[in-house]
Scaffold this motif. Structure first.
Motif, PDB file in Angstrom:
ATOM      1  N   LYS A  94     -14.527 -21.664 -12.620  1.00  0.00           N
ATOM      2  CA  LYS A  94     -13.725 -22.604 -12.166  1.00  0.00           C
ATOM      3  C   LYS A  94     -12.118 -22.213 -12.165  1.00  0.00           C
ATOM      4  CE  LYS A  94     -16.447 -25.916 -14.516  1.00  0.00           C
ATOM      5  NZ  LYS A  94     -17.356 -25.343 -15.803  1.00  0.00           N
ATOM      6  N   TYR A  95     -11.532 -21.266 -13.160  1.00  0.00           N
ATOM      7  CA  TYR A  95     -10.114 -20.936 -12.835  1.00  0.00           C
ATOM      8  C   TYR A  95      -9.960 -19.835 -12.312  1.00  0.00           C
ATOM      9  CZ  TYR A  95     -10.602 -18.068 -17.274  1.00  0.00           C
ATOM     10  OH  TYR A  95     -10.839 -17.082 -18.190  1.00  0.00           O
ATOM     11  N   PHE A  96     -10.653 -18.861 -11.928  1.00  0.00           N
ATOM     12  CA  PHE A  96     -10.649 -17.853 -11.032  1.00  0.00           C
ATOM     13  C   PHE A  96     -10.038 -18.330  -9.693  1.00  0.00           C
ATOM     14  CE2 PHE A  96     -12.544 -13.700 -12.831  1.00  0.00           C
ATOM     15  CZ  PHE A  96     -11.922 -13.872 -14.156  1.00  0.00           C
ATOM     16  N   PRO A  97     -10.912 -19.318  -9.014  1.00  0.00           N
ATOM     17  CA  PRO A  97     -10.366 -19.449  -7.733  1.00  0.00           C
ATOM     18  C   PRO A  97      -8.879 -20.275  -7.671  1.00  0.00           C
ATOM     19  CG  PRO A  97     -12.608 -20.429  -8.249  1.00  0.00           C
ATOM     20  CD  PRO A  97     -12.012 -19.870  -9.332  1.00  0.00           C
ATOM     21  N   ILE A  98      -8.679 -20.940  -8.939  1.00  0.00           N
ATOM     22  CA  ILE A  98      -7.285 -21.473  -8.947  1.00  0.00           C
ATOM     23  C   ILE A  98      -6.239 -20.076  -8.748  1.00  0.00           C
ATOM     24  CG2 ILE A  98      -5.675 -22.542 -10.535  1.00  0.00           C
ATOM     25  CD1 ILE A  98      -7.991 -24.240 -11.353  1.00  0.00           C
ATOM     26  N   ILE A  99      -6.517 -19.229  -9.573  1.00  0.00           N
ATOM     27  CA  ILE A  99      -5.709 -17.868  -9.648  1.00  0.00           C
ATOM     28  C   ILE A  99      -5.469 -17.387  -8.403  1.00  0.00           C
ATOM     29  CG2 ILE A  99      -5.489 -15.664 -10.533  1.00  0.00           C
ATOM     30  CD1 ILE A  99      -6.915 -16.658 -13.299  1.00  0.00           C
ATOM     31  N   ILE A 100      -6.693 -17.254  -7.724  1.00  0.00           N
ATOM     32  CA  ILE A 100      -6.596 -16.538  -6.262  1.00  0.00           C
ATOM     33  C   ILE A 100      -5.912 -17.380  -5.264  1.00  0.00           C
ATOM     34  CG2 ILE A 100      -8.170 -16.038  -4.213  1.00  0.00           C
ATOM     35  CD1 ILE A 100      -8.728 -14.329  -6.417  1.00  0.00           C
ATOM     36  N   PHE A 106       1.792 -17.428  -3.927  1.00  0.00           N
ATOM     37  CA  PHE A 106       3.021 -16.536  -4.225  1.00  0.00           C
ATOM     38  C   PHE A 106       3.084 -15.398  -3.073  1.00  0.00           C
ATOM     39  CE2 PHE A 106       2.468 -17.267  -9.061  1.00  0.00           C
ATOM     40  CZ  PHE A 106       3.516 -18.088  -9.158  1.00  0.00           C
ATOM     41  N   GLY A 107       1.989 -15.034  -2.604  1.00  0.00           N
ATOM     42  CA  GLY A 107       2.163 -14.011  -1.625  1.00  0.00           C
ATOM     43  C   GLY A 107       2.805 -14.507  -0.414  1.00  0.00           C
ATOM     44  N   GLY A 121       6.535  -7.150  -7.513  1.00  0.00           N
ATOM     45  CA  GLY A 121       5.888  -8.229  -8.729  1.00  0.00           C
ATOM     46  C   GLY A 121       4.594  -8.750  -8.397  1.00  0.00           C
ATOM     47  N   TRP A 122       4.143  -8.890  -7.020  1.00  0.00           N
ATOM     48  CA  TRP A 122       2.995  -9.370  -6.655  1.00  0.00           C
ATOM     49  C   TRP A 122       1.923  -8.393  -7.006  1.00  0.00           C
ATOM     50  CZ3 TRP A 122      -1.131  -8.900  -3.280  1.00  0.00           C
ATOM     51  CH2 TRP A 122      -2.007 -10.186  -3.162  1.00  0.00           C
ATOM     52  N   PHE A 123       2.212  -7.114  -6.395  1.00  0.00           N
ATOM     53  CA  PHE A 123       1.252  -6.116  -6.487  1.00  0.00           C
ATOM     54  C   PHE A 123       0.854  -6.018  -8.233  1.00  0.00           C
ATOM     55  CE2 PHE A 123       1.049  -1.496  -7.879  1.00  0.00           C
ATOM     56  CZ  PHE A 123       0.168  -1.206  -7.351  1.00  0.00           C
ATOM     57  N   ALA A 124       1.884  -5.812  -8.724  1.00  0.00           N
ATOM     58  CA  ALA A 124       1.653  -5.549 -10.198  1.00  0.00           C
ATOM     59  C   ALA A 124       0.716  -6.675 -11.020  1.00  0.00           C
ATOM     60  CB  ALA A 124       2.953  -5.416 -11.053  1.00  0.00           C
ATOM     61  N   THR A 125       1.221  -7.904 -10.780  1.00  0.00           N
ATOM     62  CA  THR A 125       0.423  -8.927 -11.135  1.00  0.00           C
ATOM     63  C   THR A 125      -1.030  -9.053 -10.512  1.00  0.00           C
ATOM     64  OG1 THR A 125       2.388 -10.355 -10.718  1.00  0.00           O
ATOM     65  CG2 THR A 125       0.338 -11.550 -11.333  1.00  0.00           C
ATOM     66  N   GLY A 130      -6.624  -7.904 -11.730  1.00  0.00           N
ATOM     67  CA  GLY A 130      -7.889  -7.206 -11.464  1.00  0.00           C
ATOM     68  C   GLY A 130      -8.466  -6.570 -12.813  1.00  0.00           C
ATOM     69  N   VAL A 131      -7.621  -5.903 -13.663  1.00  0.00           N
ATOM     70  CA  VAL A 131      -7.908  -5.072 -14.814  1.00  0.00           C
ATOM     71  C   VAL A 131      -8.537  -6.095 -15.784  1.00  0.00           C
ATOM     72  CG1 VAL A 131      -7.258  -3.764 -16.693  1.00  0.00           C
ATOM     73  CG2 VAL A 131      -6.491  -3.028 -14.494  1.00  0.00           C
ATOM     74  N   LEU A 132      -7.891  -7.341 -15.939  1.00  0.00           N
ATOM     75  CA  LEU A 132      -8.251  -8.540 -16.826  1.00  0.00           C
ATOM     76  C   LEU A 132      -9.583  -8.846 -16.312  1.00  0.00           C
ATOM     77  CD1 LEU A 132      -4.835 -10.606 -17.600  1.00  0.00           C
ATOM     78  CD2 LEU A 132      -6.495  -8.797 -19.473  1.00  0.00           C
TER      79      LEU A 132
END
Lengths: 210, 654
Positions: A94-100, A106-107, A121-125, A130-132
């Motif tokens: 449910k929340y992964f799509p919201i993050i995308i 932001f992009g 900043g966008w790259f680092a986030t 991705g790691v998380l």
């Protein structure tokens, strides 16, 4: 007169269509592709499942061999006491799509701003997310593989059923394969493209390449 | 002279039988026959062959060229093994105007056609004894409909399909009084009548309906074919016993030199129906159709039939003489040649459709029977295949201008040229073939390549199994100039006719399971939460589910002696090849096999107090043996309440 107009519009194009912006557009489009392709695929091979059982993991759902892949995998898993996969109770879906969506938003802001540190900043986030995400996926796999029902019909002492995060492994009668799928490739492209935006972006975006 | 030939041919035939058994074996040993029929493990056969089961009443499905039995489809006989005809859903399939008839004698398989080619949608087959036609859905290989045909006796001549599946044509084998009445048998000539029946097929659903019947003279009607391509719109039906004998038919029905081929213009018949030139007759027949939503067979009693009488409908029916008690009549792929297989004749008669049409246009008639003009034999004749063998029964075609005919008495298949009528090849069969089948052999575009002869006599072909033997079939390669024996394989029941179709026309349409969301059965339980037990007086309904590896509920208490218990089992699986079974001790009817997504019901009458086990009969999983439960039965006057559940802590009660 005509000459100078053309030159002007050319310069304007150059100012708006900076390389960094083009890369950022690419990053946003690639990121959106995770809604069209699965991120990961786990394949379970056994003789009585010709072609293998494929479980595709998306940012917002599961799919795979047939409409009923989750039911069919759950039926197999219950013999060894693995928990049932219940897509409705997995909050990440449910929340992964919201993050995308947020990251695409932001992009767009980043490419409007066209500032070097915003791209970074966008790259680092994205890298951090991705790691998380992979860590979260690992935790799920670990939980499914280790948190077994003690009353399971089949218990093999010492045996755990954690599918590999990346790679191949025997799990009783199944040969399990786990690899990133097309969605992850696009995720990688998005991250790489945003890094290119950072590299190509001039300190002062108003400067025009000569 | 003629007599001596007739004696000589069977004797020669007998010699061929003994001489050629060896040569058959040699061929297999020396040729590459083994390779030609070898289908490697995991590979598919090229062709589906659907064979009738004869007295088994069923249809068997074989793969060609391997000859492997793939499945037996229950059609006209109840099958306790899966509950077909016993389950509450399917028992109405056997309703007839004679009550429940749980068996039949199935003869002729017909696959549905579009534009003269097999389309792989449905299979139709006749029930010979209690006149019926069944439809099998080729997406599930299940019988979904049975239609009774009224006022006929012995529906041997059935169900022959037209090139766009408009109609199934059938005719009575035995003429009888219509309507039935108590008359002396020797009043045959006055009182006995024949019928030719036209059953329409719904182009979308496949559902059959008796459209009209044509009243015919009291002969025996044997086999039929419909015209195709240029002859589309016509039907050809053989008759025997034009002598109208009613006793010792083997002699008394074999006296005339020629019997008759009936030629029916069904497009004309349609016009007469549209004009209202029919008589409506009150009769009684059953129409049993599976409701697709509920998967329950619904039985309807029909009472009306529309009758056309040839004498009142000129231009609809003609006769032409055919030598000696014809059996099969077969129409070539072009629709031009109609082959009459006079089974007691040494010759093979071939009519020309064009010549028949010309003879009709010129009214080249010799006679009239009950208002039906009899066309001059010579006028319709295209030619005669002279003495190709003895006892011709059936002919099929390879689409390359050749015909292949089975000869029962001389035990062989003969290949001949349709145009020149010259015999090109002959091969012995083991022994005495009835029908033969070439894949697509009845269509406008035969697939050719193979021929299967279905034999009536087996004797020494396989390891002996006592006095009763399996029938045998022989597969020939017909791709070359000479037919080549490839394989000999035993079959189930007594296959009369078969039809064979390219596997690719069916494989992609086959269902792997029934989607549970489409299950509209009124007693289904679509998940374990919906499982329950309900009492309505003496009736107890158990809404049960099956999924690997348990039945839910699996502990039920509160049944009483004298109850009628209905176990409605829904298979919750949604994967290919995961049926679950259901069996309970003391069931006087059958067990059940329930396909994924399906609901099937077994009625059980507990007879004495006690605890009775039930279990899954299909080895579904590693814990199949654990897939079981108990039903507690109390005395009729007990006040024990219904209680059910799947784990002790989840017991529910009424």
């Amino acid at each position: 007169m005509m000459m100078s107009l053309e030159a002007n519009s050319h310069n304007l194009d150059k100012r708006i269509m900076t390389k960094s912006r083009i890369f950022m557009v690419l990053a946003c489009i690639s990121l959106a592709m995770v809604f069209l392709f699965p991120l990961w695929q786990i394949t379970l091979d056994a003789p009585q499942f010709p072609g293998g059982l494929h479980l595709n993991i998306w940012v917002n759902k599961f799919s795979g061999s047939g409409k009923h892949i989750i039911q069919n995998i759950n039926i197999l898993n219950h013999y060894i006491g693995m928990q049932a996969i219940e897509p409705d109770s997995i909050n990440e879906l449910k929340y992964f799509p919201i993050i995308i969506y947020t990251m695409i938003g932001f992009g767009i802001i980043a490419l409007l701003a066209d500032k070097k540190y915003v791209y970074l900043g966008w790259f680092a986030t994205m890298v951090a997310l991705g790691v998380l995400g992979i860590y979260d996926f690992y935790l799920w796999l670990y939980d499914y593989g280790h948190n077994l029902d003690p009353k399971a019909p089949i218990t093999v002492p010492g045996m755990v059923y954690m599918p590999p995060l990346f790679g191949e492994k025997w799990l009783l009668n199944f040969y399990a394969k786990s690899y990133p799928h097309i969605g992850s490739l696009f995720l990688g492209i998005a991250i790489a493209a945003s890094f290119m935006s950072f590299l190509k972006c001039k300190k002062h975006s108003s400067e025009i390449d000569e | 002279m003629k007599l001596s030939t007739r004696i000589a041919v069977p004797i020669l035939g007998l010699c061929l039988i003994s001489a050629c058994q060896k040569s058959g074996v040699d061929q297999v040993m020396t040729g590459d026959a083994a390779n030609a029929v070898y289908v490697a493990p995991g590979e598919y056969d090229e062709i589906y062959a659907f064979m009738s089961g004869g007295y088994s009443g069923q249809v068997t499905v074989y793969g060609l060229p391997s000859g492997r039995l793939l499945r037996e489809i229950p059609v006209f006989s109840k099958v306790a093994e899966n509950g077909y005809g016993y389950s509450e859903e399917t028992k109405a399939m056997f309703n007839t105007s004679y009550g429940e008839v749980p068996w039949d004698d199935s003869h002729h398989v017909e696959l549905s056609q579009t534009k003269g080619e097999f389309d792989g949608r449905w299979l139709f087959i006749n029930g010979n004894n209690t006149p019926r036609i069944a439809r099998v859905d080729l997406s599930t290989f299940e019988t979904v409909e049975i239609l009774e045909i009224p006022d006929v006796a012995g529906l041997h001549c059935a169900p022959f399909i037209t090139q766009n599946s408009e109609y199934l044509v059938s005719a009575t084998r035995f003429s009888v009084p219509i309507p039935q009445k108590d008359v002396p048998i020797d009043s045959y000539k006055e009182n006995f009548t024949g019928l030719i029946n036209y059953v329409s097929i719904d182009a979308e659903s496949g559902e059959m309906a008796l459209d009209f019947q044509i009243e015919m003279p009291g002969f025996n009607y044997d086999l039929a074919r419909n015209g195709k391509a240029k002859s589309h719109g016509w039907s050809f039906v053989t008759t025997y016993n034009s002598e109208q004998a009613h006793s010792l038919l083997e002699v008394n029905a074999s006296q005339k030199d020629k019997d008759l081929l009936a030629i029916i213009n069904w497009k004309k018949a349609e016009e007469y129906i549209a004009q209202g030139k029919f008589k409506e007759r009150t009769t009684s027949y059953f129409h049993n159709v599976t409701n697709e939503a509920t998967s329950i067979v619904e039985s309807r009693k029909e009472t009306k039939t529309r009758i056309l009488t040839p004498s009142e409908c000129p231009g609809m029916v003609y006769f032409i003489p055919v030598p000696k008690s014809p059996h099969g009549c077969d129409v070539s792929p072009s629709g031009e040649y109609i082959v009459g297989n006079g089974k007691l004749s040494a010759d093979q008669t071939v009519f020309s459709f064009d010549k028949l049409m010309e003879a009709i246009a010129n009214e080249n008639f010799d006679d009239e029977i009950d208002g039906i003009p009899v066309i001059n034999f010579e006028a319709g004749l295209d030619g005669i295949v002279e003495q190709p063998g003895l006892g011709p029964l059936h002919t099929e075609f390879d689409g390359k201008g050749n015909a292949y005919t089975t000869y029962f008495i001389s035990s062989e298949v003969v290949k001949w040229d349709l145009k020149s009528k010259q015999v090109l090849d002959r091969q012995p069969t083991f022994y005495s073939p009835g029908h033969l089948v070439i894949p697509g052999g009845e269509t406008t575009k035969p697939y050719g390549k193979y021929l299967v002869a279905m034999n009536k006599i087996t004797k020494d072909r396989y390891l002996p199994t006592g006095p009763e033997l399996a029938h045998s079939a022989q597969l020939f390669d017909i791709s070359g100039d000479k037919m080549k024996l490839l394989l000999d394989f035993p079959t189930k029941g007594e296959p009369h006719y078969a039809q064979a179709i390219e596997a690719s026309k069916i494989v992609s349409k086959v269902k792997k399971f029934y989607p549970i969301e489409e299950n509209g059965h009124p007693y289904s339980a679509k998940n374990e939460k919906e499982t329950r037990v309900e009492r309505k007086g003496k009736e107890v309904h158990v809404y049960m589910t099956a999924i690997r590896s348990h039945l839910a509920p699996d502990n039920i208490e509160g049944f009483k002696v004298g109850d009628e218990v209905y176990f409605h089992l829904t298979n919750l699986e949604q994967d290919w090849d995961v049926p679950h079974g259901f069996a309970i001790q003391g069931a006087n009817n059958a067990e059940l096999l329930v396909m994924p997504g399906q609901t099937r019901t077994l009625k059980w009458k507990p007879q004495k107090p006690g605890v009775f086990a039930f279990y899954c009969t299909d080895f579904c999983s590693a814990l199949h043996q654990e897939m079981s439960g108990y039903a507690r039965v109390s005395a009729a006057n007990s006040d024990i309440k219904l209680k059910w559940g799947l784990n002790d802590d989840e017991l529910r009660s009424e």
